[in-house]
Structures are given as C-alpha cells and as structure tokens.
Scaffold this motif. Structure first.
Motif, PDB file in Angstrom:
ATOM      1  N   TYR A  69      25.321   9.779 -23.882  1.00  0.00           N
ATOM      2  CA  TYR A  69      25.221  10.191 -22.481  1.00  0.00           C
ATOM      3  C   TYR A  69      26.554  10.764 -22.003  1.00  0.00           C
ATOM      4  O   TYR A  69      26.590  11.747 -21.241  1.00  0.00           O
ATOM      5  CB  TYR A  69      24.841   8.995 -21.606  1.00  0.00           C
ATOM      6  CG  TYR A  69      23.580   8.276 -22.043  1.00  0.00           C
ATOM      7  CD1 TYR A  69      22.551   8.950 -22.698  1.00  0.00           C
ATOM      8  CD2 TYR A  69      23.425   6.906 -21.807  1.00  0.00           C
ATOM      9  CE1 TYR A  69      21.405   8.287 -23.111  1.00  0.00           C
ATOM     10  CE2 TYR A  69      22.275   6.240 -22.211  1.00  0.00           C
ATOM     11  CZ  TYR A  69      21.280   6.929 -22.867  1.00  0.00           C
ATOM     12  OH  TYR A  69      20.142   6.270 -23.273  1.00  0.00           O
ATOM     13  N   ALA A  70      27.648  10.127 -22.428  1.00  0.00           N
ATOM     14  CA  ALA A  70      28.976  10.606 -22.022  1.00  0.00           C
ATOM     15  C   ALA A  70      29.231  12.008 -22.579  1.00  0.00           C
ATOM     16  O   ALA A  70      29.816  12.860 -21.890  1.00  0.00           O
ATOM     17  CB  ALA A  70      30.056   9.638 -22.502  1.00  0.00           C
ATOM     18  N   ARG A  71      28.790  12.269 -23.803  1.00  0.00           N
ATOM     19  CA  ARG A  71      28.989  13.597 -24.393  1.00  0.00           C
ATOM     20  C   ARG A  71      28.166  14.652 -23.666  1.00  0.00           C
ATOM     21  O   ARG A  71      28.589  15.797 -23.524  1.00  0.00           O
ATOM     22  CB  ARG A  71      28.636  13.575 -25.887  1.00  0.00           C
ATOM     23  CG  ARG A  71      29.673  12.858 -26.748  1.00  0.00           C
ATOM     24  CD  ARG A  71      29.614  13.331 -28.199  1.00  0.00           C
ATOM     25  NE  ARG A  71      28.289  13.209 -28.758  1.00  0.00           N
ATOM     26  CZ  ARG A  71      27.786  12.081 -29.281  1.00  0.00           C
ATOM     27  NH1 ARG A  71      28.519  10.980 -29.262  1.00  0.00           N
ATOM     28  NH2 ARG A  71      26.579  12.048 -29.801  1.00  0.00           N
ATOM     29  N   GLU A  72      26.991  14.274 -23.202  1.00  0.00           N
ATOM     30  CA  GLU A  72      26.182  15.210 -22.418  1.00  0.00           C
ATOM     31  C   GLU A  72      26.922  15.595 -21.132  1.00  0.00           C
ATOM     32  O   GLU A  72      26.947  16.768 -20.741  1.00  0.00           O
ATOM     33  CB  GLU A  72      24.836  14.578 -22.075  1.00  0.00           C
ATOM     34  CG  GLU A  72      23.877  14.458 -23.253  1.00  0.00           C
ATOM     35  CD  GLU A  72      22.545  13.865 -22.838  1.00  0.00           C
ATOM     36  OE1 GLU A  72      22.208  13.950 -21.633  1.00  0.00           O
ATOM     37  OE2 GLU A  72      21.841  13.309 -23.691  1.00  0.00           O
ATOM     38  N   LEU A  73      27.501  14.628 -20.466  1.00  0.00           N
ATOM     39  CA  LEU A  73      28.275  14.898 -19.261  1.00  0.00           C
ATOM     40  C   LEU A  73      29.481  15.775 -19.564  1.00  0.00           C
ATOM     41  O   LEU A  73      29.781  16.717 -18.828  1.00  0.00           O
ATOM     42  CB  LEU A  73      28.729  13.585 -18.628  1.00  0.00           C
ATOM     43  CG  LEU A  73      27.786  12.954 -17.600  1.00  0.00           C
ATOM     44  CD1 LEU A  73      28.173  11.517 -17.323  1.00  0.00           C
ATOM     45  CD2 LEU A  73      27.787  13.758 -16.310  1.00  0.00           C
ATOM     46  N   ASP A  74      30.181  15.467 -20.653  1.00  0.00           N
ATOM     47  CA  ASP A  74      31.356  16.258 -21.024  1.00  0.00           C
ATOM     48  C   ASP A  74      30.978  17.707 -21.304  1.00  0.00           C
ATOM     49  O   ASP A  74      31.702  18.637 -20.920  1.00  0.00           O
ATOM     50  CB  ASP A  74      32.035  15.653 -22.255  1.00  0.00           C
ATOM     51  CG  ASP A  74      32.650  14.293 -21.961  1.00  0.00           C
ATOM     52  OD1 ASP A  74      32.772  13.950 -20.765  1.00  0.00           O
ATOM     53  OD2 ASP A  74      32.985  13.574 -22.917  1.00  0.00           O
ATOM     54  N   GLN A 675      31.052  23.717  -9.445  1.00  0.00           N
ATOM     55  CA  GLN A 675      31.066  23.634 -10.911  1.00  0.00           C
ATOM     56  C   GLN A 675      31.356  22.221 -11.411  1.00  0.00           C
ATOM     57  O   GLN A 675      31.034  21.893 -12.548  1.00  0.00           O
ATOM     58  CB  GLN A 675      32.126  24.588 -11.468  1.00  0.00           C
ATOM     59  CG  GLN A 675      31.745  26.052 -11.376  1.00  0.00           C
ATOM     60  CD  GLN A 675      32.852  26.956 -11.876  1.00  0.00           C
ATOM     61  OE1 GLN A 675      34.034  26.590 -11.883  1.00  0.00           O
ATOM     62  NE2 GLN A 675      32.481  28.150 -12.303  1.00  0.00           N
ATOM     63  N   ARG A 676      31.963  21.405 -10.553  1.00  0.00           N
ATOM     64  CA  ARG A 676      32.268  20.036 -10.955  1.00  0.00           C
ATOM     65  C   ARG A 676      31.142  19.066 -10.649  1.00  0.00           C
ATOM     66  O   ARG A 676      31.217  17.880 -11.020  1.00  0.00           O
ATOM     67  CB  ARG A 676      33.561  19.571 -10.260  1.00  0.00           C
ATOM     68  CG  ARG A 676      34.803  20.118 -10.930  1.00  0.00           C
ATOM     69  CD  ARG A 676      36.057  19.924 -10.105  1.00  0.00           C
ATOM     70  NE  ARG A 676      37.246  20.170 -10.920  1.00  0.00           N
ATOM     71  CZ  ARG A 676      37.691  21.358 -11.282  1.00  0.00           C
ATOM     72  NH1 ARG A 676      37.039  22.438 -10.899  1.00  0.00           N
ATOM     73  NH2 ARG A 676      38.766  21.484 -12.036  1.00  0.00           N
ATOM     74  N   TRP A 677      30.120  19.537  -9.956  1.00  0.00           N
ATOM     75  CA  TRP A 677      29.003  18.662  -9.605  1.00  0.00           C
ATOM     76  C   TRP A 677      27.652  19.201 -10.054  1.00  0.00           C
ATOM     77  O   TRP A 677      26.684  18.441 -10.136  1.00  0.00           O
ATOM     78  CB  TRP A 677      28.987  18.438  -8.091  1.00  0.00           C
ATOM     79  CG  TRP A 677      30.154  17.602  -7.653  1.00  0.00           C
ATOM     80  CD1 TRP A 677      31.366  18.049  -7.220  1.00  0.00           C
ATOM     81  CD2 TRP A 677      30.230  16.180  -7.638  1.00  0.00           C
ATOM     82  NE1 TRP A 677      32.191  16.985  -6.944  1.00  0.00           N
ATOM     83  CE2 TRP A 677      31.513  15.826  -7.177  1.00  0.00           C
ATOM     84  CE3 TRP A 677      29.330  15.161  -7.954  1.00  0.00           C
ATOM     85  CZ2 TRP A 677      31.929  14.501  -7.045  1.00  0.00           C
ATOM     86  CZ3 TRP A 677      29.732  13.842  -7.813  1.00  0.00           C
ATOM     87  CH2 TRP A 677      31.014  13.519  -7.370  1.00  0.00           C
ATOM     88  N   GLN A 678      27.580  20.496 -10.333  1.00  0.00           N
ATOM     89  CA  GLN A 678      26.331  21.056 -10.815  1.00  0.00           C
ATOM     90  C   GLN A 678      26.644  22.049 -11.923  1.00  0.00           C
ATOM     91  O   GLN A 678      27.439  22.979 -11.729  1.00  0.00           O
ATOM     92  CB  GLN A 678      25.561  21.748  -9.687  1.00  0.00           C
ATOM     93  CG  GLN A 678      24.138  22.144 -10.063  1.00  0.00           C
ATOM     94  CD  GLN A 678      23.314  22.506  -8.848  1.00  0.00           C
ATOM     95  OE1 GLN A 678      23.852  22.859  -7.803  1.00  0.00           O
ATOM     96  NE2 GLN A 678      21.990  22.413  -8.968  1.00  0.00           N
ATOM     97  N   SER A 679      26.042  21.837 -13.092  1.00  0.00           N
ATOM     98  CA  SER A 679      26.344  22.671 -14.258  1.00  0.00           C
ATOM     99  C   SER A 679      25.669  24.023 -14.144  1.00  0.00           C
ATOM    100  O   SER A 679      24.832  24.262 -13.260  1.00  0.00           O
ATOM    101  CB  SER A 679      25.892  21.958 -15.537  1.00  0.00           C
ATOM    102  OG  SER A 679      24.484  21.812 -15.549  1.00  0.00           O
ATOM    103  N   LEU A 714      23.160   5.886 -17.872  1.00  0.00           N
ATOM    104  CA  LEU A 714      24.409   5.719 -17.117  1.00  0.00           C
ATOM    105  C   LEU A 714      25.606   5.867 -18.046  1.00  0.00           C
ATOM    106  O   LEU A 714      25.572   5.457 -19.205  1.00  0.00           O
ATOM    107  CB  LEU A 714      24.423   4.352 -16.447  1.00  0.00           C
ATOM    108  CG  LEU A 714      25.470   4.114 -15.367  1.00  0.00           C
ATOM    109  CD1 LEU A 714      25.198   4.995 -14.156  1.00  0.00           C
ATOM    110  CD2 LEU A 714      25.485   2.641 -14.967  1.00  0.00           C
ATOM    111  N   SER A 715      26.680   6.442 -17.515  1.00  0.00           N
ATOM    112  CA  SER A 715      27.911   6.608 -18.278  1.00  0.00           C
ATOM    113  C   SER A 715      29.086   6.262 -17.368  1.00  0.00           C
ATOM    114  O   SER A 715      28.902   5.897 -16.209  1.00  0.00           O
ATOM    115  CB  SER A 715      28.023   8.054 -18.783  1.00  0.00           C
ATOM    116  OG  SER A 715      29.172   8.220 -19.572  1.00  0.00           O
TER     117      SER A 715
END
Length: 881
Positions: A69-74, A675-679, A714-715
């Motif tokens: 999940y963390a990698r998806e966010l990154d 850009q920091r809240w929506q990809s 969750l991450s």
C-alpha cells in the motif's frame, strides 16, 4: 554399525582437516602471498561498490501488504518522496516569512540542484486568499482591529522610516495625554516592545519589532513558535553514486543561508530535516559509530589476546587472520546482498567477535600441543585434529542460526544472516588456512608445561576439576532460581518498534523533527489511505471522522474554505477603508542621521509629557524615553530604524495582497497543491490524524485497528510501527524454530548422543531467559536493531558448549576437560566477543548502541551459563553416571 560408520567418517574428516593444515604449513609463504593478493582485490571491490540503505522500512519484505500500500502511495505521489524540509525560524513571524519568500525564490533559480520547491504559505494563491482560511469570527476581529489603526497605516505606507513611525506614535501619545483621551493604539504594549528592541540593541542582542502582532492588535503578546516558523519542502536531485546522495543539495541550502545572513545574529535559524536529510545523517551516524566501534573492538581484542594467548607472534597471526577474513567477508557481503542496511552494517563487529573465537581455540590448542616438544607442523596438525571438528560444528551451527532468517519477512536481519552465515565459513576457512600458514612462517615459542595444580587453578573458581558435588548442586539450584525469576519477568519485556527511536537524536534532522513534534506529534504519526477518486476520499474522510480515535481527516476538498460569501464580504469592506491607505505613493527617500535625530527630538517632548502625567502609560513612556535616549546618544539611529521597521514593508504588502481574495474552488487551487493530494489518474489521498498521542503503543494499536476497520489499505507511520513489531516477532518465532531444529539435528547427527545435544542447548536456553530478564530489570527495550541478540545466542551460545562437551569426550570426562586449554579458550572467546560487541554500545546511533549493550549482556550470560552452570551440571551427571 551405523554409529561406528559415523564415527569413522568423523575421524576421516578430521584427518582431512589435519592433512590440509599440514599442507598449508609446508607452503606457508605461498598461502600467505595468495591470501594478501585476494585481500587487496576484495578491499578494492568493497571500496568501489559499497552502498548502505538507511531506510528502516526497507528492512521489512516488500511483499508485506502494508508495504505494498505504501508503494502505491509513493508511485501516485512521487514528489512527496526523498524530500528535504527547510525549517526557518525567526524572532518574528514577519522576519521568518520574508526570509522564506526570498530563500524559496533563490532555490527555484537552481533547477540543476532541486527538482521541486514547494512553499505553500508563500504561494501567490494563499497570500491572496489567506484570510478566507480564518474563522469568520477571527476575520471580524481582524477587520475591527485594522479599522482602528487605519489612519496610521497610511502614514506608515508612505513613510516607512523613523520619521513616519515617530509621527504616528506622537499623534497617539498626544491623544492619550488628553484628559479622558482615548488610545487609538494599545500604547503600553507598543512602548514595551519598542523599549525591548532598543535595550537589545544597546546590549548587542538581536531583536526586531514584530509588526505582525501590532497589526493583529496584540503588540504585547509573544508570538507562538508556530507563527514564527516557516517551511519549504524541496525535492533535491539525489546523487546515488555517493554514500551521501543529498549532500550537494544540503550544502547548497546552507551556503545560501550563510549568504543571506540566516543565522542567530540576525534573528534567524535554519535547519534541515525530511526523509532525505534523515537518511543521510543516519548513514553518517552509523558510519561514524561503526567505524569507531571497529577500531575499539580491534584494540580490545588485541589486549585480551595478548593477555590470554601469551605470545606476541600468536596474537599477530590471529589478528592477521582476522583482518584477512574480515576483508573477504566484506567483499562477500556486497556480492551476496548488493548493499548493507542499518542492521547488516554490524557484520564487521560481529565477524571480529566470532572469527577470533575460532582463532583462540586453534591457537591455544596449538600452544598446548607444543608443550610435548613436537615440531610446529606436528603441533599444527595435532591442533587441527583436536579442534577442527568442534570448530566446524560451531561454524555450521552459527551459520544455521543466521540463515534461519532467510525465509522470514524481516529482510534487514535476513541480509545480515546471509552475510554472517557465509562469514562463518569464511572465518573457518581463514582460521584453518591463513592462521596455520602465519604460525608456520613465524612459529611462536613453545609454551612451558604447567604443573597439574596450576592447571586446575587456571580453570577458575567454580569451574575447576576440583569442584565439589555440593558446590555443583548449589550452582545448579541458584541457576534454576534465577531462571524462574527471569521467566516471571519475560512477559514484561518491552518491544519498541518505532524507527524514529533508532535514530541519533543529536543529528540536526532528528533533533529538528523531534522539536517539530513537541506538542504536535500527530503530524508525524498520521496515517494515509489512497482512494479511487476525490469523492471516495471525501466519503472515507467523513466516515473516519466519526471515530473517537480520529481527530480529523484531511483531503484536497478541505483546502476549499467554508463560508466564503460572508468572508468575501468582510474582506471587501476591509478593502474599502484600507485600500486608499495602501494605494498612496511611497516616499522612497532614505533618512540621514540628522533626520532620524530630528524625528526623535520631535517625539521626545510628547513622550516626556505623557510620562509626567498619570495613568497606565507613565512607566511605559518613561522606560521608552530612557531607552531611546541611550540609542541616540550612541548615534545609532540607523540600526534602531532597521530593527523597528524591519518587516513592516512585507506586512503591509501582504495585507494589501490579501484584499485581492477571490472565490476558491477545487479547480482554482494551485497545481502544486493538487498534485500532492490527487494523482494524475484521479486517485486521491486522505490523511488521517489521531486524537491521541501515538508515541505509546496502546493508543497507536487502537488507532490503526479502528481506522483499518473502515480503510483496510491503510499506510503511514503508525501502520509501519505496528506491522514492524508483528513482522519482527513473527520472524523471530519462525527463525528461532528453524535454528533450534536445525542445530539440534546437526548435533544429533554428529554426536549421536541425546545427552550431548541437551548439554549443548541447555546453557543457550538459560542464557536467553537470563538476557530477557536482565533487559527488563535494566529497562532496555528490544527494537528493530538489537533483536539480533536472539539468533546470535544460538550461534555463540552453542559454540562454547560444543567445545566443552567435545573436549570432555576426548579428555575422558568433564573433570579432565577442565584441566585443558579449552575452558580458557572459551573464556577468552567470550571476553573478546564481549569486548567487540561492547564497543558498539559507544555509538551515538541509538539503534546501534542498544545492539551493543544487549549483545554484551547476552554474551556475558552465555559465558556464565557455559563456564559455570554447564561444568556444574556435567559434574552432577558424571557422579550419577
């Protein structure tokens, strides 16, 4: 028959080892030459390919769900990764704000060094629309305050110098001096603030007047640190070819800070933190700590070896073997795993402690063999026959303990397992090759034979062959009682899996982060969840905010202010009465010293008249007159003007800018924020903040459990801390089971005696229980670094017991074994290991230091169990047998 065949195979293996050592001793020069050449090549390879991964998260397997999940966010928000956070603190909010704006602009002019410079508060959008983010009541209060001071703002806008300032102060003083007159300005705190500035100037201290507080109608109130602190987030271009990839960017920021006089002498402070700075400074801390530990470890080992081996040549040969083996293992480490991590960097100190164990046993057995007057080659062959088997068994046992972590999700320790496990075989080979060659080339003097009584005494109190049955019973009973007490303490063992607690708090990045967390740890311990779109993120946020464990949830939509119509009306009204004052032409003329003094002479009589009257302003006016008299007597009006008016222009310009507020929508938000809240593919991030302080494990687990019930993917930091604990504990349970079963099978296959297996393992079990008990008593928590002690107990603990049990068989019993060099070798090995591991405890890096402390405790307990409890138990068993 099978037992006889196994015994014969064992003897054949020992004979092969003896033959190998004999061949090495006959070709000692060539063997050493080849070893040196290989060592030089290994050193060059290590120096050219060394990489260290300082990420504590990467010490866990990548396929663990929370890491996925963390990698998806990154991947969705790459601009938030590997960043530097520039923290600017000023004596006043205005000073910090002006400095941040200028520094941010300078950083943007360096695209070759920084990919992105993000200053949310400095963005034009927020400077224009900032008032919309105030509560409606706060905005009304600000409007009323500015309406009262509006007449003075026009003068300050036109005359941004002492003349203009003293003019409005004089007008306010005249009004206050009238009978029943009003104070158009809160003069007492304004006078106090000006007096403080003048006094600081006379004392040579840095202090400027805070116009942010004056314009907010709060001149006498101190500015909270949150208002005097500004942040700039930069994404540096990292140089991964260097061990310090962010070095260029960090140096550039510090050079700009020096050029801009961002220092305490000018009322400013700049610090760096963020993931890039944390990783780089942690690497430097680990490097410094492990480098110092390696040097101290070598020195301690040298001292102990000199005292224990009794031969300078034998010590030199042992150290040569140690260094050669260490270099070979270092090269193997990079070949085996590619890079080192925060745990595997300890391989050097571990190797020193483990490899020297082999050298001590071989060296002392060689010395023991020379007492019969045989040649060096024959003594070497005899030593190989005597200790070759136990040394091999110890190496394989230790390797099993280390390799047991390979199938676990604890990658950090698994990589150390690869290095240390392979290092055991390198150590064994070096001590059966390089060490015999060095001894053969420079043979030590034969050891003088010792009288029987001296040998018995040398075994040590409580360990000698003369140990009485009563003493043996007493030792076993005491050991049992201590074990029971420690077993009671085991459930109270603490586990601290917060990666932040492993970092050196004295480094700038960590101390800055801890400072920012003081009283506001929620930001660091926030959790994140990635949703398919913004609507889903908002719905998720609404559901989570109902939970008592959640304080609030932030999404992109939360950046759209509420009650905009009413707020825009208030701002519009402010523009009507402030606009004319902030539109007039400015007088850009600079005052000279005479004009400044004249301005003071015009104000002074008004203040004197006010000081001679009655009321609350008398004392404040008197102090201000005295302070300003001293400044102008010193002819330092120019510096006073700078201190009193520094930041005024920026505050007035900022106030003027806020009057241009426009309706805010999602589409009008700055791109850098969106850009920091929506990809780019529409997925949206929600950041969840806890209502409790998550630095304690119970509220952390409650928070993660509650939020996960609604947001399974969750991450974030709280999830990492909780899952790291579970992963590490699970890894140790699995690795412990593998190591125990593997070593038991190995011992059973080699010794073919269940009693021998029990004798080898029982001291290890006791040492493990005693170590946990000692950690509870000493208040030492287990963490991601020091848990390495548990597998090491298997590897190191069985080593001493294997040597004693094996020597008991070859010498004809435990009593006879205690008269040989083996107990002394076990003690020396333990002392050198304690010395090498103890040196790690001097590291400034908390994780590394805790590893050294706990390892030192563990090896001490192992030595007690092996050299005190085991001989006593063998004595009782021999009597019963």
């Amino acid at each position: 028959m099978n037992s006889d065949a196994a015994a014969q195979r064992y003897r054949d293996a020992l004979a092969a080892l003896a033959a190998w050592v004999g061949w090495v001793s006959r070709h000692a020069g060539a063997v050493l030459a080849v070893s040196v050449v290989v060592s030089i090549a290994a050193t060059a390879y290590f120096a050219l390919n060394l990489k260290i991964n300082t990420s504590t998260t990467d010490m866990l397997a990548k396929d663990v769900p929370f890491r996925q999940y963390a990698r998806e966010l990154d991947a969705a928000f790459p601009q938030s990764q590997d960043t530097l956070v520039v923290v600017i603190e000023g004596q006043t909010a205005g000073l910090a704000d002006d400095t941040a704006l200028t520094l941010g602009q300078r950083l943007r002019e360096l695209p070759a060094v920084f990919d992105d410079v993000y200053d949310l508060r400095g963005h034009t959008f927020f400077r224009e629309n900032g008032l919309l983010y105030l509560d409606t009541e706060e905005l009304y209060e600000l409007s009323d305050t500015l309406a009262e001071v509006q007449p003075f703002l026009g003068t300050l806008w036109r005359e941004r110098n002492l003349k203009g300032l003293f003019h409005i102060i004089g007008l306010a003083a005249d009004e206050a001096a009238k009978a029943g007159g009003d104070e158009p300005l809160p003069l007492a705190p304004v006078f106090g603030a000006m007096t403080d500035v003048a006094a600081a100037q006379q004392a040579g201290r840095s202090l400027v007047l805070s116009w942010s507080r004056i314009l907010a109608g709060k001149p006498g109130e101190p500015e909270p640190i949150s208002e005097r602190r500004r942040f700039i987030i930069v994404k540096p271009k990292l140089n991964f070819a260097s061990l310090q990839p962010a070095d260029d960017a960090m140096d550039t920021i510090r050079e700009l800070a020096a050029e801009m006089n961002i220092d305490p002498e000018h009322g400013l402070r700049l610090r760096l933190t963020g993931s890039a700075a944390l990783e780089q400074e942690e690497l430097a801390s680990v490097e410094t700590g492990m480098g110092l530990a390696a040097v101290i470890s070598l020195v301690l080992v040298l001292v102990i070896l000199l005292a224990g081996l009794g031969s300078v040549r034998l010590v030199a040969a042992t150290l040569l073997t140690l260094i050669v083996g260490l270099v070979w293992t270092a090269a193997y480490a990079l070949l085996g795993v590619g890079s080192l991590n925060l745990i595997s960097v300890a391989f050097a100190v571990l190797f020193i402690g483990l490899s020297v164990d082999f050298g001590i046993h071989f060296g002392l057995r060689y010395r023991e063999s020379t007492t019969d007057g045989v040649s060096p080659e024959a003594a070497l062959r005899r030593a190989a026959l005597g200790v070759g088997g136990p040394l091999t068994l110890c190496a394989v046992s230790a390797a099993i303990a280390f390799f047991a972590f390979l199938p676990t999700d604890y990658v950090g320790l698994a990589e150390l397992g690869v290095i240390a496990g392979g290092g055991m075989f390198i150590a064994l080979f070096a001590n059966l090759t390089v060490l015999p060659a060095a001894i053969a080339l420079f043979p030590p003097k034969p050891a003088p034979p010792k009288p029987e009584k001296a040998r018995d005494v040398a075994a040590g109190p409580g360990m000698s062959a003369g140990m009485s049955t009563g003493m043996a019973k007493l030792i076993c009973i005491a050991s049992a009682l201590v074990t029971v007490v420690c077993l009671v303490l085991v459930p109270r063992a603490a586990f601290d899996f917060d990666p932040l607690n492993l970092k050196d708090p004295h480094t700038e990045s960590v101390s800055t982060l801890l400072d920012l967390m003081e009283g506001n740890a929620r930001n660091h311990y926030s959790a994140e969840v990635l949703m398919p779109n913004l609507a889903a993120a908002d719905a998720q946020a609404a559901a989570l905010e109902i939970l008592p464990e959640v304080d609030h949830v932030l999404t992109l939509s939360k950046f759209v202010p509420t009650d905009q119509d009413e707020k825009l009306q208030i701002i519009g009204d402010m523009g009507l009465f402030l606009g004319p004052s902030l539109m007039a032409a400015m007088n850009s003329d600079t005052l000279d010293d005479g004009e400044r003094h004249a301005a003071w002479e015009g104000l002074r009589p008004r203040l004197v008249r006010l000081a001679a009257g009655q009321g609350t302003l008398v004392a404040a006016a008197q102090r201000l007159v005295q302070a300003l008299d001293a400044v102008f007597a010193a002819k330092d009006g120019a510096e006073l003007e700078r201190r009193l008016l520094h930041g005024l222009g920026g505050r007035l310009e900022s106030l003027k800018t806020t009057l241009r507020a426009q309706p805010v929508t999602l589409e009008s938000l700055p791109k850098s924020l969106r850009q920091r809240w929506q990809s780019t593919d529409g997925r949206a991030r929600a950041e969840v903040y806890a209502s409790a302080d998550l630095r304690q494990r119970e509220p952390l687990e409650s928070f993660v459990t509650a939020v996960r019930a609604l947001a399974p993917k969750l991450s974030g930091t709280p999830v990492t801390i909780m899952e790291a604990g579970r992963t590490v504990l699970g890894a140790f349970m699995l690795a412990g089971a593998i190591a125990a079963v593997g070593i038991c099978l190995l011992l059973a296959l080699v010794t073919r005696r269940a009693r021998d297996v029990a004798l080898v393992f029982l001291p290890v079990v006791l040492a493990g229980v005693w170590t946990v008990g000692a950690s509870v008593i000493g208040g030492l928590a287990f963490n991601l670094a020091n848990v390495i002690v548990l597998p090491l107990l298997f590897g190191l603990g069985v080593a001493g017991a294997i040597h004693l049990v094996a020597r008991a068989h070859s010498a004809g019993g435990g009593s006879a074994a205690m008269r040989t060099s083996t107990p002394r070798a076990v003690a020396l090995s333990a002392l050198t290991t304690i010395g090498s591991f103890g040196s790690i405890s001097l590291s400034a890096h908390p994780g590394t230091a805790s590893m050294g402390i706990l390892l030192m405790i563990a090896i001490s307990m192992t030595m007690l169990a092996t050299l005190v409890f085991l001989p006593a138990l063998m004595r009782l068993l021999a009597r019963e047998g």
